[in-house]
Design an enzyme around this catalytic site. Structure first.
Site, PDB file in Angstrom:
ATOM      1  N   ASP A 229       0.847  -1.188   0.000  1.00 57.14           N
ATOM      2  CA  ASP A 229       0.000   0.000   0.000  1.00 57.14           C
ATOM      3  C   ASP A 229       0.891   1.248   0.000  1.00 57.14           C
ATOM      4  O   ASP A 229       1.908   1.312   0.693  1.00 57.14           O
ATOM      5  CB  ASP A 229      -0.902  -0.005   1.250  1.00 57.14           C
ATOM      6  CG  ASP A 229      -2.038   0.989   1.160  1.00 57.14           C
ATOM      7  OD1 ASP A 229      -3.203   0.552   1.111  1.00 57.14           O
ATOM      8  OD2 ASP A 229      -1.764   2.210   1.164  1.00 57.14           O
TER       9      ASP A 229
ATOM     10  N   ASN B 137     -12.725  -3.065   2.991  1.00 55.71           N
ATOM     11  CA  ASN B 137     -13.584  -1.908   3.224  1.00 55.71           C
ATOM     12  C   ASN B 137     -14.629  -1.841   2.116  1.00 55.71           C
ATOM     13  O   ASN B 137     -14.278  -1.807   0.934  1.00 55.71           O
ATOM     14  CB  ASN B 137     -12.752  -0.620   3.237  1.00 55.71           C
ATOM     15  CG  ASN B 137     -11.810  -0.569   4.426  1.00 55.71           C
ATOM     16  OD1 ASN B 137     -12.173  -0.983   5.520  1.00 55.71           O
ATOM     17  ND2 ASN B 137     -10.597  -0.076   4.216  1.00 55.71           N
TER      18      ASN B 137
ATOM     19  N   GLY C 278     -14.906   3.469   4.717  1.00 53.09           N
ATOM     20  CA  GLY C 278     -13.748   4.214   4.238  1.00 53.09           C
ATOM     21  C   GLY C 278     -13.201   3.724   2.910  1.00 53.09           C
ATOM     22  O   GLY C 278     -12.053   4.011   2.563  1.00 53.09           O
TER      23      GLY C 278
ATOM     24  N   SER D 251     -12.040   3.754  -0.621  1.00 52.08           N
ATOM     25  CA  SER D 251     -11.641   4.900  -1.442  1.00 52.08           C
ATOM     26  C   SER D 251     -11.308   4.520  -2.882  1.00 52.08           C
ATOM     27  O   SER D 251     -11.219   5.404  -3.738  1.00 52.08           O
ATOM     28  CB  SER D 251     -10.446   5.618  -0.798  1.00 52.08           C
ATOM     29  OG  SER D 251      -9.341   4.745  -0.699  1.00 52.08           O
TER      30      SER D 251
ATOM     31  N   HIS E 144     -10.399  -4.900  -3.087  1.00 56.17           N
ATOM     32  CA  HIS E 144      -9.032  -5.192  -2.627  1.00 56.17           C
ATOM     33  C   HIS E 144      -9.086  -5.655  -1.185  1.00 56.17           C
ATOM     34  O   HIS E 144      -9.923  -5.201  -0.394  1.00 56.17           O
ATOM     35  CB  HIS E 144      -8.111  -3.981  -2.774  1.00 56.17           C
ATOM     36  CG  HIS E 144      -8.695  -2.710  -2.251  1.00 56.17           C
ATOM     37  ND1 HIS E 144      -9.654  -1.999  -2.938  1.00 56.17           N
ATOM     38  CD2 HIS E 144      -8.474  -2.032  -1.103  1.00 56.17           C
ATOM     39  CE1 HIS E 144      -9.990  -0.940  -2.246  1.00 56.17           C
ATOM     40  NE2 HIS E 144      -9.298  -0.935  -1.113  1.00 56.17           N
TER      41      HIS E 144
END
Ligand code: DGP
Length: 112
Positions: A28, A85, A91, A93, A98
């Site tokens: 990340d 998520n 959250g 985004s 993923h």
């Protein structure tokens, strides 16, 4: 194209940990733990809530890939957290499914 499709196409660089024809794992860009890897299917599913019964094998593969990442990055003994998520309250985004793999520090529970 999503950001993660661009990474898969090598249009954006990333530190790749593992890859085959269906999934890829890379570090990340904004790590929340000493190890923070994303596992991404090359075929785009926007988010878990939009997955279909026909995605069963690919969803299983994403989870099985967490074990490969854990082996490669020495997380098997210390432990690690796997997070997906889904949607605004979580959250999310990037609208390309993923799996986060976080490790190498104690992680609090419940998450924030
Ligand atoms: P989420 O909040 O669950 O949608 O997580 C998206 C993650 O994607 C976030 O932790 C940051 C990461 N990310 C966004 N853009 C890039 C990028 O260009 N490269 C890499 N390696 N990670 C990215």
């Amino acid at each position: 194209m999503t950001i993660f499709e661009k990474i898969a196409a090598r249009e954006i660089s990333a530190q790749i940990v593992w890859e085959d024809d269906e999934v890829m794992a890379f570090h990340d860009v904004d790590p929340k733990a000493p190890v923070h890897v994303l596992i991404v299917p090359k075929r785009v599913i926007p988010r878990l809530a939009e997955s279909a019964d026909t995605d069963q094998a690919l969803l299983g593969k994403l989870l099985l890939t967490t074990r490969i990442v854990a082996e490669k990055l020495d997380l098997l003994t210390s432990g690690y957290r796997v997070v997906i998520n889904n949607g605004p309250d979580a959250g999310e985004s990037v609208p390309h499914l993923h799996v986060h793999v976080l490790g190498k520090r104690p992680l609090t529970w419940p998450p924030g």
